[in-house]
Motif scaffolding. Sequence first.
Motif, PDB file in Angstrom:
ATOM      1  N   LYS A   1      13.667 -56.678 115.553  1.00 15.36           N
ATOM      2  CA  LYS A   1      14.576 -55.528 115.595  1.00 15.36           C
ATOM      3  C   LYS A   1      16.035 -55.949 115.695  1.00 15.36           C
ATOM      4  O   LYS A   1      16.905 -55.144 115.982  1.00 15.36           O
TER       5      LYS A   1
ATOM      6  N   GLY B   1      12.788 -46.038 116.719  1.00 10.05           N
ATOM      7  CA  GLY B   1      11.349 -45.928 116.966  1.00 10.05           C
ATOM      8  C   GLY B   1      10.520 -47.020 116.325  1.00 10.05           C
ATOM      9  O   GLY B   1       9.349 -47.167 116.620  1.00 10.05           O
ATOM     10  N   GLY B   2      11.125 -47.792 115.412  1.00 10.31           N
ATOM     11  CA  GLY B   2      10.392 -48.893 114.798  1.00 10.31           C
ATOM     12  C   GLY B   2       9.759 -48.515 113.470  1.00 10.31           C
ATOM     13  O   GLY B   2       9.861 -47.381 113.003  1.00 10.31           O
ATOM     14  N   MET B   3       9.114 -49.529 112.889  1.00 11.52           N
ATOM     15  CA  MET B   3       8.492 -49.377 111.568  1.00 11.52           C
ATOM     16  C   MET B   3       7.008 -49.178 111.698  1.00 11.52           C
ATOM     17  O   MET B   3       6.403 -49.619 112.656  1.00 11.52           O
ATOM     18  N   ARG B   4       6.442 -48.609 110.624  1.00 12.42           N
ATOM     19  CA  ARG B   4       4.990 -48.474 110.513  1.00 12.42           C
ATOM     20  C   ARG B   4       4.409 -47.790 111.745  1.00 12.42           C
ATOM     21  O   ARG B   4       3.362 -48.151 112.245  1.00 12.42           O
TER      22      ARG B   4
ATOM     23  N   VAL C   1      11.613 -57.454 104.135  1.00 11.50           N
ATOM     24  CA  VAL C   1      10.763 -56.271 104.092  1.00 11.50           C
ATOM     25  C   VAL C   1       9.860 -56.223 105.314  1.00 11.50           C
ATOM     26  O   VAL C   1       8.929 -55.430 105.382  1.00 11.50           O
TER      27      VAL C   1
ATOM     28  N   ASN D   1       1.876 -51.015  99.007  1.00 11.54           N
ATOM     29  CA  ASN D   1       2.138 -51.295 100.423  1.00 11.54           C
ATOM     30  C   ASN D   1       0.889 -51.666 101.212  1.00 11.54           C
ATOM     31  O   ASN D   1       0.941 -52.582 102.026  1.00 11.54           O
TER      32      ASN D   1
ATOM     33  N   GLU E   1      -0.480 -43.867 100.288  1.00  9.73           N
ATOM     34  CA  GLU E   1       0.298 -45.026  99.833  1.00  9.73           C
ATOM     35  C   GLU E   1      -0.469 -45.922  98.866  1.00  9.73           C
ATOM     36  O   GLU E   1       0.073 -46.900  98.367  1.00  9.73           O
TER      37      GLU E   1
ATOM     38  N   GLU F   1       7.600 -56.675 114.867  1.00  6.47           N
ATOM     39  CA  GLU F   1       8.814 -56.381 114.103  1.00  6.47           C
ATOM     40  C   GLU F   1      10.036 -57.025 114.760  1.00  6.47           C
ATOM     41  O   GLU F   1      10.206 -56.973 115.968  1.00  6.47           O
TER      42      GLU F   1
ATOM     43  N   GLY G   1       4.798 -44.826 107.912  1.00  2.37           N
ATOM     44  CA  GLY G   1       4.338 -45.359 106.617  1.00  2.37           C
ATOM     45  C   GLY G   1       4.412 -46.876 106.632  1.00  2.37           C
ATOM     46  O   GLY G   1       4.835 -47.480 107.611  1.00  2.37           O
ATOM     47  N   LEU G   2       4.014 -47.488 105.517  1.00  3.83           N
ATOM     48  CA  LEU G   2       3.844 -48.947 105.509  1.00  3.83           C
ATOM     49  C   LEU G   2       5.034 -49.705 104.941  1.00  3.83           C
ATOM     50  O   LEU G   2       5.092 -50.921 104.995  1.00  3.83           O
ATOM     51  N   ASP G   3       6.012 -48.988 104.402  1.00  9.06           N
ATOM     52  CA  ASP G   3       7.137 -49.662 103.767  1.00  9.06           C
ATOM     53  C   ASP G   3       8.030 -50.336 104.817  1.00  9.06           C
ATOM     54  O   ASP G   3       8.159 -49.858 105.930  1.00  9.06           O
ATOM     55  N   GLY G   4       8.660 -51.437 104.445  1.00  7.55           N
ATOM     56  CA  GLY G   4       9.446 -52.194 105.423  1.00  7.55           C
ATOM     57  C   GLY G   4      10.928 -52.321 105.114  1.00  7.55           C
ATOM     58  O   GLY G   4      11.611 -53.133 105.732  1.00  7.55           O
TER      59      GLY G   4
END
Lengths: 561, 140
Positions: A556, B40-43, A205, A119, A135, A554, B15-18
């Motif tokens: 959403k 809350g979103g990613m990363r 991803v 990652n 990670e 991102e 964390g970094l996973d998407g």
Amino acid sequence: MFRERDLEEIRATREEWERTVLKKVMERWPERREEFRTMSGIPVKRVYTPEDIADKDYVRDISFPGWPPFTRGVQPTGYRGSLWTRRLITGFATPEETNKRLKFLIQEGQTGLNIIFDNPTTNCFDSDNPICEGEVGRDGVPIDTLRDMEVVMDGIDMRSVSTSLIIAGPFVMCCYIALAEKRGIPIRELRGTLQNDMVSLFYTVNSIAFSLPDAFRFSTDVIEFCRRNIPRWNPISFIGYQIREMGCTAAQEIAFTIASAVAYARELIRRGMDVDEFMPRFSFFFNAHNDFFEEICKYRAARRLWARIAREDFGAKDPMSWLCRFHVQTAGSSLTAQQPMNNVIRTTLQALAAVLGGTNSLHTNSMDECYALPSEAAARTALRTQQIIAYESGVTNTVDPLAGSYFVESLTDRLEEEARAILAKVDEMGGMIAALQAGWPQREIMRAAHEYHRKIKEGELNIIGVNMFEESEEEIPLEILRIDPSYEEHQIKMLREVKARRDNSAVRRSLDELKRAIERGENIMPACLEVVKSYATIEEMMSTMQDVVGRGEESKHAFVC
Amino acid sequence: MIEKRPIRVLLAKPGLDGHNRGINLVGKALRDAGMEVLYGGMRVTPEQVVEMALQEDVDVIGLSIFSGGLMTVVPKIFRALRESEARDIPVIVGGIVPPMDERELLDMGIARVFGPGSDLDDIVDCVQELARSRLERETA
């Protein structure tokens, strides 16, 4: 494909059959369900006949393998000539450990490398960035600098091996090229594939180091560079796999994958390349999910649809441009944590579908991937699965053995039509990038995912061990791979050593040059190569690029439904 | 009598996973069950998760992680929670979780772990139960 007189006779016989034997049986023993559908929801009839493909023209729609429209495959001899490339995904812990596993797989009969990155590397962070804690090396191999690629490929002959790099953008690709140069191998001799489909990665991803248009620009730079310098390298592989893993249907998988290919093709043409300069090296990457026939038909439909688009819409003249050559991975999301040994059987069926659908390359998942990265024993069984299909089952003896099946041809048509309709909608919205910015594909896919889970919940789709034949209190009979946390420390130590040894002024100079190349709107690859050769880190390269173009955000859209 | 408001849940991906199919499905299931779901979103960092949870006054925090980073992120979340006034917000986790990590997560204080093959109804019930017992503790 049939004479009118024959069709009439078939129709009459069918009607008689329905009135007599079928009616009698249905009255006494009704069928198990009111209606039967594929996993993606396409209705499936009781029985298919020549009537269902009466409008097909053999030469126009099915034809011969290695001959347009390639429904029957891209190789005239299918697997009688050469088998598909057996490629298992490899990459974990450290470059050192990954190198050992790659050598093990080569020794066990694997014919191509398929390297996955962790990652931090996928997100362009250095291993020592605090955000990466825990990670590093967990889901792939870390590549901080050119040094790590040197270790990954140590003792492996880059001239004879074909390598697939499961990552996008310039950094890792440049490491591979720079290493070849260091070893004195002309880069034009390299063979392999770079995933590089930033359009699909953006919403599957959520790769968001850069905005979608900037990521699109940089990945297109890589394609342009590779086409001019590494003729046998596939500089992009359009990712249907991840799209399917999000929960979409088979037709959506075909359509959104091709939509990305169309976006890149238009951009390369806009940049002044001739379609036949780049399209012969387009490659594709599909999923193999649970519905056996739907998956086989999906591959056949994708090949035919791409051939038609390449020829008719883009006017490609080189037959190589018409070929939808693809890699398949069995569906990770189909693996169940319940009764995990069953995953071997699921994977076998999925792999068989991929082979009967004419895949060019295949990865089979290991049974334990619902818990962790595969152990060596589980990875060996996954490779053996392919070898049993290849060498024992006999399915490779003739090309596209299911062609001409009334059902298979009819379902192939249906999938092509559905995919075409989705592509038309994407075009109406101004192409894939505009559609993604509006959130349409994300919402459509998420709707399909909800539908899939509803069907499992309500028993319309069966998953053994999940909604049928469940066992309580199972013992999990697997050895689970643990990634020792000390690997992370080792990787950080190696990174610091490289940084201490390198010439920092050369690093700075190369990064400044990259900045100027971006500002001038040039292809960034020559500058990126110099950056990599100076042993600059992946994050140093990304930050320099972000200094000029900013970061991404991102999307959403999928969450709102 | 306390005015009855819908259960509020914060879902986030530290964390970094998407990979976001899981979190999207869970979000919809919770919403369909009448809860207010905040994404809350990613990363996001552990600190950001806790900050959002406080700001939005949520009853339950749900974390989705498909990377090996889980075992590093979760202790940080608990540390941040302890340092805030939100120490009693229950936390549940979903994702690819090896069996031995599940035990350890529960020991750390995670209320429930939902691995692959989890039932959405089960997740909904669990969140409702966690929110209810928290409310009971508060009113007691």
